[in-house]
Design a protein around this motif. Sequence first.
Motif, short mmCIF file in Angstrom:
data_model
loop_
_atom_site.label_atom_id
_atom_site.label_comp_id
_atom_site.label_asym_id
_atom_site.label_seq_id
_atom_site.Cartn_x
_atom_site.Cartn_y
_atom_site.Cartn_z
N SER A 51 85.09 50.58 -51.15
CA SER A 51 84.71 51.90 -51.67
C SER A 51 83.33 51.86 -52.31
O SER A 51 82.53 52.79 -52.14
N ALA A 63 87.95 57.52 -45.58
CA ALA A 63 89.31 57.74 -46.07
C ALA A 63 90.15 58.53 -45.07
O ALA A 63 91.38 58.41 -45.05
N PRO A 67 93.68 55.70 -45.16
CA PRO A 67 94.13 56.38 -46.39
C PRO A 67 94.11 55.50 -47.63
O PRO A 67 94.12 56.01 -48.75
N GLU A 68 94.08 54.16 -47.43
CA GLU A 68 94.03 53.26 -48.58
C GLU A 68 92.76 53.48 -49.40
O GLU A 68 92.71 53.09 -50.58
N ASP A 70 90.57 56.05 -51.26
CA ASP A 70 90.72 57.38 -51.83
C ASP A 70 89.38 58.09 -51.80
O ASP A 70 88.48 57.81 -52.59
N GLY A 72 89.00 61.33 -52.28
CA GLY A 72 89.01 62.53 -53.10
C GLY A 72 89.17 63.78 -52.25
O GLY A 72 89.34 63.74 -51.04
N GLU A 73 89.10 64.93 -52.90
CA GLU A 73 89.25 66.22 -52.20
C GLU A 73 87.89 66.69 -51.71
O GLU A 73 87.12 67.31 -52.43
#
Length: 214
Positions: A51, A63, A67-68, A70, A72-73
């Motif tokens: 990351s 991501a 999915p590991e 993160d 964010g949105e």
Amino acid sequence: RLLRDFAAGLGSDIAVAVGHCVGMGRFATPFEPVREALRDLVAAFGADTVSAVAGPVRLAPLAALVPELDGGETERADREQLHEAVRDLLVGLSRITPVLVVLEDLQWADAATLDLLRAVMGRFRGGRLMLALSYRTDEVGRTDPLRPFLVELERMRHVFRIDLRRLSREETEAQVAHLRGPDHGVDVASLSRRSDGVPFLVEELVALDGHALP
């Protein structure tokens, strides 16, 4: 097996990531071999390091694949953003530790994966990174989407190709000697003819140890 042995001989200071293409045709999941390789890198470096190397801008596209991580949105990234994110991540991680990415059976790769590889391999900038791509030549037809991709690779100076030919009689003899020792007592001429020079078949026929095979 050659790729596995090659990776095993590199030493523990090399990060190895492996992805497999599966022959599912139009039902193949986009980017699946890349997703598999990225998960290996997350396991090798740790999610926090990956990351940090990716940075906030590149993290969201990654991501979406892994999915590991993160992300964010954020809004969904477009194709070019994803390509840049994967390329920058591979180069960035390779500056920490040399990276080998192996993608096997490329003749079954989906179109999205080939597009990503084209973008990544066409614009390498620095880093200590190697991609090893395997494919079966007898499964690449005249209209196969892999064919134009391979033509593009051949034009790149940093890409080289290794063709694995069938073994000659002398090479079959050397393989049998490696498997059974110099005093093997195997009829190499017959073995070479029956195996058609395919190393896997040579090994399997030798393993029969004289037992009959239809």
